[in-house]
Design a protein around this motif. Structure first.
Motif, PDB file in Angstrom:
ATOM      1  N   GLN A  22      43.547  29.461  30.394  1.00  0.00           N
ATOM      2  CA  GLN A  22      42.062  29.623  30.466  1.00  0.00           C
ATOM      3  C   GLN A  22      41.257  28.306  29.740  1.00  0.00           C
ATOM      4  OE1 GLN A  22      43.864  32.423  29.287  1.00  0.00           O
ATOM      5  NE2 GLN A  22      43.634  33.014  31.405  1.00  0.00           N
ATOM      6  N   ARG A  23      41.824  27.986  28.547  1.00  0.00           N
ATOM      7  CA  ARG A  23      41.600  26.567  28.042  1.00  0.00           C
ATOM      8  C   ARG A  23      41.408  25.606  29.107  1.00  0.00           C
ATOM      9  NH1 ARG A  23      43.874  25.107  22.306  1.00  0.00           N
ATOM     10  NH2 ARG A  23      45.798  25.453  23.582  1.00  0.00           N
ATOM     11  N   LYS A  24      42.617  25.493  29.720  1.00  0.00           N
ATOM     12  CA  LYS A  24      42.804  24.370  30.524  1.00  0.00           C
ATOM     13  C   LYS A  24      41.891  24.505  31.750  1.00  0.00           C
ATOM     14  CE  LYS A  24      46.404  21.938  33.303  1.00  0.00           C
ATOM     15  NZ  LYS A  24      47.727  22.148  34.028  1.00  0.00           N
ATOM     16  N   TYR A  25      41.853  25.680  32.333  1.00  0.00           N
ATOM     17  CA  TYR A  25      40.865  25.841  33.500  1.00  0.00           C
ATOM     18  C   TYR A  25      39.575  25.755  33.174  1.00  0.00           C
ATOM     19  CZ  TYR A  25      39.349  28.011  37.751  1.00  0.00           C
ATOM     20  OH  TYR A  25      38.834  28.545  38.532  1.00  0.00           O
ATOM     21  N   LEU A  26      39.019  25.916  32.079  1.00  0.00           N
ATOM     22  CA  LEU A  26      37.536  26.166  31.700  1.00  0.00           C
ATOM     23  C   LEU A  26      37.132  24.793  30.990  1.00  0.00           C
ATOM     24  CD1 LEU A  26      37.231  29.782  30.494  1.00  0.00           C
ATOM     25  CD2 LEU A  26      36.743  28.742  32.876  1.00  0.00           C
ATOM     26  N   SER A  27      38.190  23.763  30.830  1.00  0.00           N
ATOM     27  CA  SER A  27      37.584  22.682  29.749  1.00  0.00           C
ATOM     28  C   SER A  27      36.687  21.763  30.505  1.00  0.00           C
ATOM     29  CB  SER A  27      39.127  21.823  29.478  1.00  0.00           C
ATOM     30  OG  SER A  27      39.333  21.314  30.761  1.00  0.00           O
ATOM     31  N   ASP A  28      36.429  21.650  31.870  1.00  0.00           N
ATOM     32  CA  ASP A  28      35.430  20.943  32.343  1.00  0.00           C
ATOM     33  C   ASP A  28      34.029  21.437  32.106  1.00  0.00           C
ATOM     34  OD1 ASP A  28      36.040  23.190  34.332  1.00  0.00           O
ATOM     35  OD2 ASP A  28      35.038  22.140  35.810  1.00  0.00           O
ATOM     36  N   ILE A  29      33.908  22.757  32.044  1.00  0.00           N
ATOM     37  CA  ILE A  29      32.446  23.304  31.828  1.00  0.00           C
ATOM     38  C   ILE A  29      32.399  23.896  30.501  1.00  0.00           C
ATOM     39  CG2 ILE A  29      32.422  23.937  34.148  1.00  0.00           C
ATOM     40  CD1 ILE A  29      32.923  26.787  33.379  1.00  0.00           C
ATOM     41  N   ALA A  30      33.440  23.947  29.630  1.00  0.00           N
ATOM     42  CA  ALA A  30      33.474  24.684  28.022  1.00  0.00           C
ATOM     43  C   ALA A  30      34.058  23.633  27.195  1.00  0.00           C
ATOM     44  CB  ALA A  30      33.869  25.831  28.244  1.00  0.00           C
ATOM     45  N   GLU A  31      33.515  23.770  26.225  1.00  0.00           N
ATOM     46  CA  GLU A  31      33.994  23.094  24.672  1.00  0.00           C
ATOM     47  C   GLU A  31      34.735  24.124  23.856  1.00  0.00           C
ATOM     48  OE1 GLU A  31      35.475  19.901  23.073  1.00  0.00           O
ATOM     49  OE2 GLU A  31      33.591  19.661  24.256  1.00  0.00           O
ATOM     50  N   VAL A  32      36.024  24.334  24.331  1.00  0.00           N
ATOM     51  CA  VAL A  32      36.958  25.721  24.089  1.00  0.00           C
ATOM     52  C   VAL A  32      37.615  25.402  22.781  1.00  0.00           C
ATOM     53  CG1 VAL A  32      38.885  27.182  24.529  1.00  0.00           C
ATOM     54  CG2 VAL A  32      37.221  26.057  26.366  1.00  0.00           C
ATOM     55  N   LEU A 217      47.646  36.375  30.285  1.00  0.00           N
ATOM     56  CA  LEU A 217      48.987  35.784  30.466  1.00  0.00           C
ATOM     57  C   LEU A 217      49.395  36.293  32.009  1.00  0.00           C
ATOM     58  CD1 LEU A 217      50.790  35.973  27.227  1.00  0.00           C
ATOM     59  CD2 LEU A 217      49.931  34.051  28.128  1.00  0.00           C
ATOM     60  N   GLU A 218      49.177  37.851  32.012  1.00  0.00           N
ATOM     61  CA  GLU A 218      50.002  38.232  33.369  1.00  0.00           C
ATOM     62  C   GLU A 218      49.148  37.914  34.605  1.00  0.00           C
ATOM     63  OE1 GLU A 218      50.956  42.484  32.696  1.00  0.00           O
ATOM     64  OE2 GLU A 218      49.711  42.229  30.939  1.00  0.00           O
ATOM     65  N   GLN A 219      47.731  37.884  34.481  1.00  0.00           N
ATOM     66  CA  GLN A 219      47.024  37.287  35.727  1.00  0.00           C
ATOM     67  C   GLN A 219      45.980  36.173  35.336  1.00  0.00           C
ATOM     68  OE1 GLN A 219      47.299  38.512  38.563  1.00  0.00           O
ATOM     69  NE2 GLN A 219      48.853  39.971  38.369  1.00  0.00           N
ATOM     70  N   SER A 220      46.681  35.267  34.883  1.00  0.00           N
ATOM     71  CA  SER A 220      45.942  33.943  34.234  1.00  0.00           C
ATOM     72  C   SER A 220      45.110  33.326  35.342  1.00  0.00           C
ATOM     73  CB  SER A 220      47.068  32.825  33.710  1.00  0.00           C
ATOM     74  OG  SER A 220      47.821  32.507  35.068  1.00  0.00           O
ATOM     75  N   GLY A 221      45.282  33.232  36.472  1.00  0.00           N
ATOM     76  CA  GLY A 221      44.298  32.698  37.475  1.00  0.00           C
ATOM     77  C   GLY A 221      43.072  33.527  37.615  1.00  0.00           C
TER      78      GLY A 221
END
Length: 233
Positions: A22-32, A217-221
């Motif tokens: 989630q940190r990687k996937y959302l890094s373009d719109i969120a400061e995680v 973790l199980e359904q990360s996408g």
């Protein structure tokens, strides 16, 4: 456009890897930022510690223990949370049977059986039955437990054992809220998330198929896509 400050809170025996995708996937719109929740042994202390370091306004997501801490943050400083995500979260006070189990786990941890708790007792209920032979997933869960360690785990158990009934908070939550649960979650079954959704005026429920308790973790996408829509809404 400025990124949204996003605080992610892990569950029991989990570190930042719980939210890694989630940190990687959302890094373009969120400061995680991902919190550590091992140093205090009460939900209130953990929530205060997070608030002391948090931006003035932020989006907040927590899984399991992280969701319990998130609800405490909503009690302490609701005006600072612009969006809320509760994943596999139980707002109820601890049941006597749960307390007895956690006391047994504390005794096991203090008697040299710390890793046995995860391997023999928790793994069978934490993830979807079909994922129990997923070596990568299982090894990640065990490695996270090792990193949290005995003392951190005991602090976490003491925190959940003494937590308050959070159901009275729910009707006061006014920010956009998403409630997410694994369809096969055995730790916090779907009916608990349905109750959360019915009790929080702004809440929307998402049930994630083919997943147990550790849905990030199980359904990360799938979970990441849900959180992206939530942040963008």
């Amino acid at each position: 456009m400025a990124k949204t400050p996003l605080i992610l809170i892990p569950g029991t025996l989990c570190d930042d890897r719980l939210w890694g995708y989630q940190r990687k996937y959302l890094s373009d719109i969120a400061e995680v930022s991902i919190c550590e929740v091992t140093k205090d042994d009460s939900i209130s202390s953990l929530a205060h510690s997070i608030l002391e370091k948090a931006p003035e306004k932020f989006a907040l997501a927590g899984l399991s223990l992280g969701g319990i801490i998130s609800l405490e943050i909503m009690r302490l400083a609701p005006e600072r949370v612009i969006k809320l995500a509760l994943l596999d979260t139980n707002p109820n006070p601890p049941h006597p049977d749960q307390i007895a189990t956690w006391e047994r786990f504390i005794n096991m941890a203090n008697n040299g059986q710390f890793l046995d708790i995860t391997i023999k007792h928790l793994l069978p209920i934490l993830i979807h039955p079909d994922r129990r032979k997923d070596e990568t997933l299982v090894s990640t869960i065990i490695d996270m437990a090792k990193k949290i360690g005995k003392d951190g785990y005991i602090n976490q158990l003491k925190a959940v054992m003494t937590r308050s009934d959070q159901r009275s908070i729910l009707s006061t939550i006014a920010c956009p809220t998403i409630v997410v649960v694994g369809k096969e979650d055995m730790v916090c079954p779907v009916h608990i998330s349905e109750f959360l959704t019915e009790s929080i005026p702004t809440a929307k429920l998402e049930i994630v198929d083919y997943s147990g308790h550790l849905i990030t973790l199980e359904q990360s996408g799938k979970v990441s896509a849900l959180l992206r829509d939530w942040l963008n809404s």
